[in-house]
Design a protein around this motif. Structure first.
Motif, PDB file in Angstrom:
ATOM      1  N   MET A 196       0.817  -1.206   0.000  1.00 27.88           N
ATOM      2  CA  MET A 196       0.000   0.000   0.000  1.00 27.88           C
ATOM      3  C   MET A 196       0.861   1.271   0.000  1.00 27.88           C
ATOM      4  O   MET A 196       0.506   2.254  -0.611  1.00 27.88           O
ATOM      5  N   MET A 197       2.006   1.199   0.698  1.00 27.58           N
ATOM      6  CA  MET A 197       2.868   2.377   0.746  1.00 27.58           C
ATOM      7  C   MET A 197       3.407   2.706  -0.651  1.00 27.58           C
ATOM      8  O   MET A 197       3.487   3.876  -1.023  1.00 27.58           O
ATOM      9  N   ILE A 198       3.770   1.687  -1.435  1.00 27.12           N
ATOM     10  CA  ILE A 198       4.291   1.931  -2.780  1.00 27.12           C
ATOM     11  C   ILE A 198       3.209   2.540  -3.662  1.00 27.12           C
ATOM     12  O   ILE A 198       3.465   3.498  -4.395  1.00 27.12           O
ATOM     13  N   ALA A 199       1.988   2.026  -3.563  1.00 24.19           N
ATOM     14  CA  ALA A 199       0.891   2.576  -4.371  1.00 24.19           C
ATOM     15  C   ALA A 199       0.640   4.036  -4.015  1.00 24.19           C
ATOM     16  O   ALA A 199       0.476   4.885  -4.904  1.00 24.19           O
ATOM     17  N   ARG A 200       0.646   4.344  -2.718  1.00 25.22           N
ATOM     18  CA  ARG A 200       0.440   5.738  -2.285  1.00 25.22           C
ATOM     19  C   ARG A 200       1.571   6.625  -2.798  1.00 25.22           C
ATOM     20  O   ARG A 200       1.338   7.727  -3.310  1.00 25.22           O
ATOM     21  N   SER A 201       2.792   6.134  -2.681  1.00 22.81           N
ATOM     22  CA  SER A 201       3.941   6.897  -3.135  1.00 22.81           C
ATOM     23  C   SER A 201       3.865   7.164  -4.639  1.00 22.81           C
ATOM     24  O   SER A 201       4.111   8.293  -5.092  1.00 22.81           O
ATOM     25  N   LEU A 202       3.517   6.145  -5.421  1.00 19.64           N
ATOM     26  CA  LEU A 202       3.406   6.327  -6.873  1.00 19.64           C
ATOM     27  C   LEU A 202       2.286   7.292  -7.235  1.00 19.64           C
ATOM     28  O   LEU A 202       2.440   8.113  -8.152  1.00 19.64           O
ATOM     29  N   LEU A 203       1.172   7.221  -6.521  1.00 20.88           N
ATOM     30  CA  LEU A 203       0.077   8.168  -6.756  1.00 20.88           C
ATOM     31  C   LEU A 203       0.536   9.599  -6.470  1.00 20.88           C
ATOM     32  O   LEU A 203       0.281  10.516  -7.255  1.00 20.88           O
ATOM     33  N   LEU A 204       1.255   9.774  -5.372  1.00 19.18           N
ATOM     34  CA  LEU A 204       1.756  11.113  -5.038  1.00 19.18           C
ATOM     35  C   LEU A 204       2.782  11.602  -6.062  1.00 19.18           C
ATOM     36  O   LEU A 204       2.787  12.782  -6.413  1.00 19.18           O
ATOM     37  N   PHE A 205       3.628  10.703  -6.549  1.00 21.27           N
ATOM     38  CA  PHE A 205       4.565  11.097  -7.603  1.00 21.27           C
ATOM     39  C   PHE A 205       3.790  11.528  -8.854  1.00 21.27           C
ATOM     40  O   PHE A 205       4.155  12.504  -9.515  1.00 21.27           O
ATOM     41  N   GLY A 206       2.734  10.813  -9.183  1.00 22.51           N
ATOM     42  CA  GLY A 206       1.919  11.188 -10.340  1.00 22.51           C
ATOM     43  C   GLY A 206       1.277  12.553 -10.168  1.00 22.51           C
ATOM     44  O   GLY A 206       1.289  13.376 -11.095  1.00 22.51           O
ATOM     45  N   LEU A 207       0.723  12.803  -8.984  1.00 24.17           N
ATOM     46  CA  LEU A 207       0.120  14.116  -8.710  1.00 24.17           C
ATOM     47  C   LEU A 207       1.172  15.226  -8.765  1.00 24.17           C
ATOM     48  O   LEU A 207       0.919  16.308  -9.308  1.00 24.17           O
ATOM     49  N   ALA A 208       2.343  14.950  -8.202  1.00 25.44           N
ATOM     50  CA  ALA A 208       3.418  15.943  -8.240  1.00 25.44           C
ATOM     51  C   ALA A 208       3.816  16.250  -9.681  1.00 25.44           C
ATOM     52  O   ALA A 208       4.035  17.413 -10.037  1.00 25.44           O
ATOM     53  N   ALA A 209       3.889  15.212 -10.507  1.00 22.50           N
ATOM     54  CA  ALA A 209       4.272  15.416 -11.908  1.00 22.50           C
ATOM     55  C   ALA A 209       3.241  16.265 -12.643  1.00 22.50           C
ATOM     56  O   ALA A 209       3.598  17.178 -13.394  1.00 22.50           O
ATOM     57  N   VAL A 210       1.966  15.977 -12.422  1.00 21.00           N
ATOM     58  CA  VAL A 210       0.923  16.777 -13.078  1.00 21.00           C
ATOM     59  C   VAL A 210       1.022  18.233 -12.636  1.00 21.00           C
ATOM     60  O   VAL A 210       0.947  19.149 -13.456  1.00 21.00           O
ATOM     61  N   ALA A 211       1.238  18.450 -11.337  1.00 22.82           N
ATOM     62  CA  ALA A 211       1.332  19.826 -10.831  1.00 22.82           C
ATOM     63  C   ALA A 211       2.571  20.542 -11.377  1.00 22.82           C
ATOM     64  O   ALA A 211       2.473  21.670 -11.864  1.00 22.82           O
ATOM     65  N   GLU A 212       3.726  19.882 -11.310  1.00 26.55           N
ATOM     66  CA  GLU A 212       4.944  20.573 -11.732  1.00 26.55           C
ATOM     67  C   GLU A 212       5.038  20.716 -13.245  1.00 26.55           C
ATOM     68  O   GLU A 212       5.296  21.805 -13.764  1.00 26.55           O
ATOM     69  N   ILE A 213       4.846  19.624 -13.950  1.00 22.26           N
ATOM     70  CA  ILE A 213       4.950  19.692 -15.411  1.00 22.26           C
ATOM     71  C   ILE A 213       3.821  20.554 -15.969  1.00 22.26           C
ATOM     72  O   ILE A 213       4.027  21.381 -16.853  1.00 22.26           O
ATOM     73  N   GLY A 214       2.627  20.375 -15.417  1.00 21.70           N
ATOM     74  CA  GLY A 214       1.490  21.193 -15.850  1.00 21.70           C
ATOM     75  C   GLY A 214       1.709  22.661 -15.564  1.00 21.70           C
ATOM     76  O   GLY A 214       1.403  23.526 -16.393  1.00 21.70           O
ATOM     77  N   GLY A 215       2.269  22.965 -14.398  1.00 22.82           N
ATOM     78  CA  GLY A 215       2.548  24.357 -14.059  1.00 22.82           C
ATOM     79  C   GLY A 215       3.561  24.982 -14.995  1.00 22.82           C
ATOM     80  O   GLY A 215       3.381  26.102 -15.484  1.00 22.82           O
ATOM     81  N   ALA A 216       4.627  24.246 -15.258  1.00 29.86           N
ATOM     82  CA  ALA A 216       5.644  24.759 -16.186  1.00 29.86           C
ATOM     83  C   ALA A 216       5.061  24.924 -17.588  1.00 29.86           C
ATOM     84  O   ALA A 216       5.350  25.918 -18.277  1.00 29.86           O
ATOM     85  N   TRP A 217       4.218  23.974 -18.006  1.00 27.00           N
ATOM     86  CA  TRP A 217       3.587  24.053 -19.326  1.00 27.00           C
ATOM     87  C   TRP A 217       2.657  25.259 -19.419  1.00 27.00           C
ATOM     88  O   TRP A 217       2.640  25.963 -20.434  1.00 27.00           O
ATOM     89  N   LEU A 218       1.902  25.511 -18.355  1.00 27.54           N
ATOM     90  CA  LEU A 218       1.012  26.679 -18.360  1.00 27.54           C
ATOM     91  C   LEU A 218       1.803  27.978 -18.482  1.00 27.54           C
ATOM     92  O   LEU A 218       1.408  28.885 -19.229  1.00 27.54           O
TER      93      LEU A 218
END
Length: 112
Positions: A1-23
């Motif tokens: 469960m910890m790995i799944a949570r960590s991967l989900l958080l990495f995905g959210l971080a990527a959307v926020a950072e990459i999306g922010g830079a793209w915007l």
């Protein structure tokens, strides 16, 4: 469960950072205006908070591992939103980065 949570958080971080830079890129380089830039700044700020939710307590480890997610996610973002077509070297590099993420974050460690 910890790995799944960590991967989900990495995905959210990527959307926020990459999306922010793209915007910001769209607002400035593509002349879409200050609202795009402002939304990008907010998204980049959100990225900083998402990283703090990772279960591992070590800042350096989280950010080092996230670097691999960022590399692969940036290429994927380019494919989906900008029509970018990565070549085999892009894909090999992203794969190596993701292997690095797995080693840094999820390798068994001594409790000490």
């Amino acid at each position: 469960m910890m790995i799944a949570r960590s991967l989900l958080l990495f995905g959210l971080a990527a959307v926020a950072e990459i999306g922010g830079a793209w915007l910001i890129w769209q607002g400035w380089r593509e002349n879409r205006g200050l609202w795009w830039i402002a939304a990008g700044v907010i998204a980049l700020g959100a990225y900083g908070f998402v990283a703090t939710l990772q279960p591992d307590p070590h800042f350096g480890r989280i950010l080092a591992a996230y670097g691999g997610i960022f590399v692969a996610g940036s290429l994927l973002w380019g494919v989906v939103l900008d029509g970018f077509r990565p070549d085999r070297w892009d894909l090999i590099g992203a794969g190596l980065c993701l292997i690095g993420v797995a080693v840094i974050m999820y390798a068994p460690r001594d409790a000490a």
